[in-house]
Design an enzyme around this catalytic site. Sequence first.
Site, PDB file in Angstrom:
ATOM      1  N   ASP A 104      17.820 -78.861 -35.423  1.00  0.00           N
ATOM      2  CA  ASP A 104      19.183 -78.388 -35.174  1.00  0.00           C
ATOM      3  C   ASP A 104      20.152 -79.561 -35.129  1.00  0.00           C
ATOM      4  OD1 ASP A 104      18.064 -75.905 -34.730  1.00  0.00           O
ATOM      5  OD2 ASP A 104      17.965 -76.194 -32.558  1.00  0.00           O
TER       6      ASP A 104
HETATM    7  N1  URA Z   1      13.156 -76.007 -31.915  1.00  0.00           N
HETATM    8  C1  URA Z   1      14.483 -75.889 -31.686  1.00  0.00           C
HETATM    9  O1  URA Z   1      14.916 -75.050 -30.893  1.00  0.00           O
HETATM   10  N2  URA Z   1      15.299 -76.726 -32.338  1.00  0.00           N
HETATM   11  C2  URA Z   1      14.887 -77.685 -33.185  1.00  0.00           C
HETATM   12  O2  URA Z   1      15.693 -78.424 -33.737  1.00  0.00           O
HETATM   13  C3  URA Z   1      13.501 -77.783 -33.421  1.00  0.00           C
HETATM   14  C4  URA Z   1      12.653 -76.927 -32.764  1.00  0.00           C
END
Ligand code: URA
Length: 242
Positions: A104
């Site tokens: 993310d």
């Molecule tokens: N899980 C998440 O919530 N975000 C990420 O970036 C990777 C795994």
Amino acid sequence: MEERLQKILAAAGIASRREAEKIITAGRVKVNGKVVKELGSKFEASSCRITVDGNPIKAEAKVYLLFYKPRGVVTTMSDPQNRRTVADYVQELPERVFPVGRLDYNTEGLLLLTNDGELAQKLMHPSHEVNKTYLVKVPGIVPQEKLDLLRIGVKLEDGMTAPATVNLRSYDHERNCTLFDITIHEGRNRQVRRMCDFIGFPVRDLKRIKMGSLTLNGLSRGKCRPLTEGELRELKKAAKII
Ligand code: URA
């Protein structure tokens, strides 16, 4: 993976993509002995003999980089909203790499960059079960029963999560937050954040610290380094390529 001829020529270092288009339309490129002048034509570079003025082009070297993605960076090579992307960190690289999976915008940590489509595809496939470990910071004190829920599996809108390994690391009194790590092998969208929402402890900070046997050790935020031969071998084993 099939790619446009001008992209293949550019990747082989023959010319920029625009120049490569001119070379193609000028009739200087042959694929398997036949002149190709159409710019939209797609080929699999590794299984064709491609020549420019009769000289065979060299296949693009495979590149495997470990990148420490900072927070506030989009896991793509270009962003219509002009936010900072992974591409901003690999501008000097002659090969065009892409990220394997995604983190993310606000997650930091280990991201693999490569131009090896086969390995990327295999690593991202849930059946290969490559473990990914995240360091999670949440506000408050998390009771063991809540961590047990993460261990067993929780019900998200896209189904139950597979069993996870969870280790409580510390509680920070001053900041009133708990630090734990969680290892999962699925790669669902925002999975760790959604799992933590489920137990009522929304993530404050999230960092991927491990993927297979790769770790961030010794790498600074925003930097990349090539994988060692041993690391690459382990990764290919994990992806069941060797
Ligand atoms: N899980 C998440 O919530 N975000 C990420 O970036 C990777 C795994």
